[in-house]
Design a protein around this motif. Structure first.
Motif: not given
Length: 331
Positions: A103-109, A124-134
């Motif tokens: 879902e974060a990836g969809e927002l990043a796209g 950048a904020v979303l990519e940080r989230f996606m790097a470690d989603p847990e």
């Protein structure tokens, strides 16, 4: 463009209402970002603006931009009619990393496609989230909890009372007039044909529900818009709550002098407030009285044949009797 859901008879039979403190909390993030869209909530905004200092909402605002798609995992559809915030927060904390990442990836796209035109979608904020989603889910849950405690918890009883009145009134409407009458009065963006539910939204989808029925959720902070969720979540339609213009009014409605002189001012106000069924707790919040005092007044009103209580799950809901309607000046 619209969403079209085919509702089988078993889906119609499984329509239920619920409301969600988490949904209201998340929707209020959009109110923070676009105050002009919801000037009706300016009293709340003025109260909470000074409290935002020290809160880091950066990641939350990236997941909940001011318009368009928001990460669904922060608004899980309510699984009980009246969930509490702690239970909903626990569901957010238990979001799978895979789902959160997707879902974060969809927002990043969307953020990359729109070249950052919509504030809040910071790649950048979303990519940080996606790097470690847990770890990201844990941070987001902590931020939601802090935001709730500082900016929303004290206002929730007022919002709760408004949502409860809406749910009780529409539940009665569904019982008396069926799905056609219910959907006809839900929102102009919602149309029911007797088999298909069409919702005016800026994207297209056609298909049936997923064997889980449909949850209808009123919202004060998403007002005046509608929203939908579907697979992999419970099918849900969020609609604008009735009476949102009264949400930030101070104090209970005044009671007419003659009625107040006859049965007492507090009892008169309670009788008038029961134009829609309500619980003792909701009445207490609306009347600025203690639950104990409201309970005593309801006992007198019920003893006089003006109100009656009915059990709805774990709650007792009070409504006016025909005699109560007559005394309150209602046909």
């Amino acid at each position: 463009m619209s969403i079209t859901w085919v509702l089988r008879p078993e889906d119609v039979a499984r329509i239920r209402f619920a409301f969600s403190p988490m949904w209201e909390l998340v929707a209020s993030l959009r109110t923070l970002q676009q105050p002009a869209r919801q000037s009706i909530h300016l009293p709340w905004l003025k109260a909470v603006r000074p409290r935002l200092a020290g809160l880091d909402l950066t990641e939350l605002l990236a997941l909940v931009p001011p318009a368009g798609y928001l990460a669904d995992f922060v608004t899980p559809p309510p699984d009980t009619p009246m969930p509490d915030f702690a239970a909903e927060l626990d569901r957010v904390r238990r979001t799978s990393p895979e789902l959160a990442h997707a879902e974060a990836g969809e927002l990043a796209g969307l953020a990359h496609a729109e070249a950052g035109e919509l504030a809040g979608r910071d790649p950048a904020v979303l990519e940080r989230f996606m790097a470690d989603p847990e770890a990201g889910v844990a941070r987001v849950a902590d931020a939601l909890e802090a935001y709730w405690e500082k900016c929303f918890a004290e206002f929730w009883p007022r919002v709760y009372a408004l949502l409860e009145r809406d749910v009780l009134g529409r539940s009665r409407q569904l019982a008396q007039g069926g799905a056609r009458e219910l959907f006809a009065g839900l929102d102009p963006a919602v149309e029911w044909t007797g088999e298909r539910l069409m919702i005016d939204r800026p994207w297209c989808h056609q298909g049936g529900l997923h064997g889980d029925g449909l949850v209808l959720v009123p919202s004060a902070f998403y007002w005046p818009s509608v929203a939908v969720m579907s697979a992999p979540y419970q099918s849900m339609l969020v609609y604008p709550v009735l009476g949102v213009g009264t949400l930030w009014e101070q104090g209970p409605p005044p009671a007419p002098g003659a009625l107040a002189a006859l049965i007492g001012r507090s009892r008169a106000r309670i009788l008038l407030a029961l134009a829609e069924p309500s619980t003792t707790t909701a009445l207490a919040t609306r009347m600025s009285l203690t639950p104990g005092a409201v309970s005593q007044h309801l006992g007198v009103l019920s003893g006089g044949g003006l109100t009656v209580g009915m059990r709805l799950g774990k709650q007792v809901v009070y409504r006016r009797t025909p005699a109560g309607d007559t005394l309150a000046g209602q046909p």
